[in-house]
Design a protein around this motif. Structure first.
Motif, PDB file in Angstrom:
ATOM      1  N   TRP A  30     -58.145 -16.350  -0.302  1.00 61.42           N
ATOM      2  CA  TRP A  30     -58.350 -16.289   1.134  1.00 61.42           C
ATOM      3  C   TRP A  30     -58.708 -14.869   1.581  1.00 61.42           C
ATOM      4  O   TRP A  30     -59.492 -14.687   2.518  1.00 61.42           O
ATOM      5  CB  TRP A  30     -57.094 -16.782   1.862  1.00 61.42           C
ATOM      6  CG  TRP A  30     -57.222 -16.701   3.342  1.00 61.42           C
ATOM      7  CD1 TRP A  30     -57.776 -17.623   4.171  1.00 61.42           C
ATOM      8  CD2 TRP A  30     -56.824 -15.607   4.164  1.00 61.42           C
ATOM      9  NE1 TRP A  30     -57.731 -17.170   5.470  1.00 61.42           N
ATOM     10  CE2 TRP A  30     -57.153 -15.934   5.489  1.00 61.42           C
ATOM     11  CE3 TRP A  30     -56.204 -14.386   3.911  1.00 61.42           C
ATOM     12  CZ2 TRP A  30     -56.896 -15.084   6.550  1.00 61.42           C
ATOM     13  CZ3 TRP A  30     -55.955 -13.539   4.965  1.00 61.42           C
ATOM     14  CH2 TRP A  30     -56.295 -13.892   6.266  1.00 61.42           C
ATOM     15  N   LEU A  57     -55.444 -10.681  10.270  1.00 64.39           N
ATOM     16  CA  LEU A  57     -55.782 -12.068   9.958  1.00 64.39           C
ATOM     17  C   LEU A  57     -54.736 -12.688   9.032  1.00 64.39           C
ATOM     18  O   LEU A  57     -54.343 -13.845   9.200  1.00 64.39           O
ATOM     19  CB  LEU A  57     -57.163 -12.155   9.308  1.00 64.39           C
ATOM     20  CG  LEU A  57     -58.362 -11.817  10.180  1.00 64.39           C
ATOM     21  CD1 LEU A  57     -59.642 -11.810   9.340  1.00 64.39           C
ATOM     22  CD2 LEU A  57     -58.498 -12.802  11.327  1.00 64.39           C
ATOM     23  N   LYS A  60     -51.496 -13.785  10.701  1.00 65.99           N
ATOM     24  CA  LYS A  60     -51.640 -15.072  11.388  1.00 65.99           C
ATOM     25  C   LYS A  60     -51.644 -16.237  10.401  1.00 65.99           C
ATOM     26  O   LYS A  60     -51.037 -17.273  10.653  1.00 65.99           O
ATOM     27  CB  LYS A  60     -52.926 -15.095  12.211  1.00 65.99           C
ATOM     28  CG  LYS A  60     -52.896 -14.172  13.392  1.00 65.99           C
ATOM     29  CD  LYS A  60     -54.221 -14.183  14.116  1.00 65.99           C
ATOM     30  CE  LYS A  60     -54.231 -13.111  15.184  1.00 65.99           C
ATOM     31  NZ  LYS A  60     -55.554 -12.905  15.744  1.00 65.99           N
ATOM     32  N   GLN A  61     -52.357 -16.067   9.291  1.00 71.99           N
ATOM     33  CA  GLN A  61     -52.531 -17.164   8.334  1.00 71.99           C
ATOM     34  C   GLN A  61     -51.353 -17.314   7.376  1.00 71.99           C
ATOM     35  O   GLN A  61     -50.984 -18.417   7.018  1.00 71.99           O
ATOM     36  CB  GLN A  61     -53.820 -16.930   7.543  1.00 71.99           C
ATOM     37  CG  GLN A  61     -54.215 -18.060   6.636  1.00 71.99           C
ATOM     38  CD  GLN A  61     -54.697 -19.274   7.405  1.00 71.99           C
ATOM     39  OE1 GLN A  61     -55.170 -19.167   8.528  1.00 71.99           O
ATOM     40  NE2 GLN A  61     -54.573 -20.434   6.808  1.00 71.99           N
ATOM     41  N   TYR A  62     -50.787 -16.210   6.929  1.00 77.40           N
ATOM     42  CA  TYR A  62     -49.714 -16.203   5.925  1.00 77.40           C
ATOM     43  C   TYR A  62     -48.565 -15.309   6.385  1.00 77.40           C
ATOM     44  O   TYR A  62     -48.315 -14.256   5.782  1.00 77.40           O
ATOM     45  CB  TYR A  62     -50.233 -15.681   4.579  1.00 77.40           C
ATOM     46  CG  TYR A  62     -51.244 -16.556   3.905  1.00 77.40           C
ATOM     47  CD1 TYR A  62     -50.843 -17.561   3.029  1.00 77.40           C
ATOM     48  CD2 TYR A  62     -52.606 -16.380   4.117  1.00 77.40           C
ATOM     49  CE1 TYR A  62     -51.767 -18.355   2.388  1.00 77.40           C
ATOM     50  CE2 TYR A  62     -53.538 -17.175   3.479  1.00 77.40           C
ATOM     51  CZ  TYR A  62     -53.116 -18.158   2.619  1.00 77.40           C
ATOM     52  OH  TYR A  62     -54.037 -18.941   1.979  1.00 77.40           O
TER      53      TYR A  62
END
Length: 105
Positions: A30, A57, A60-62
């Motif tokens: 990712w 980013l 937010k994602q992980y």
């Protein structure tokens, strides 16, 4: 009875390690996407800003992984992702166009 509990705990631990390794591999893959987005958004020559953008980013994602991984390790992972991204740009004209299109605008 205690042997059975030990084996159950061992199996659960192995499963957790495998799941964590798979999740980490997913995170590394990712990151290539994240640095590509940072490259499109910020352009080249913005190294530290790109790392920060990728970190934002990633939070937010992980959210869990970013609490576990220290900044210096994250920075090295981003550097590795940048190498992969640059190789993808060199190998594939369409990828190069997709990433450079935004930076040229």
């Amino acid at each position: 009875m205690s042997d059975i509990i030990f084996y159950i705990i061992a199996v659960v631990a192995v499963i957790l390690v495998i799941v964590a390794a798979m999740r980490f591999k997913s995170f590394r893959n990712w990151l290539v996407f994240a640095v590509s987005e940072a490259e499109k958004y910020l352009g080249s020559g913005t190294g530290k800003l790109k790392i920060r953008y990728a970190y934002d980013l990633a939070v937010k994602q992980y959210p869990t992984i970013t609490k576990i991984i220290p900044w210096c390790v994250f920075s090295k992972l981003v550097d590795a992702a940048l190498v992969i991204m640059r190789q993808m740009i060199d190998d594939n004209k369409k990828i190069a166009e997709a990433i450079n299109k935004k930076t040229e605008e």
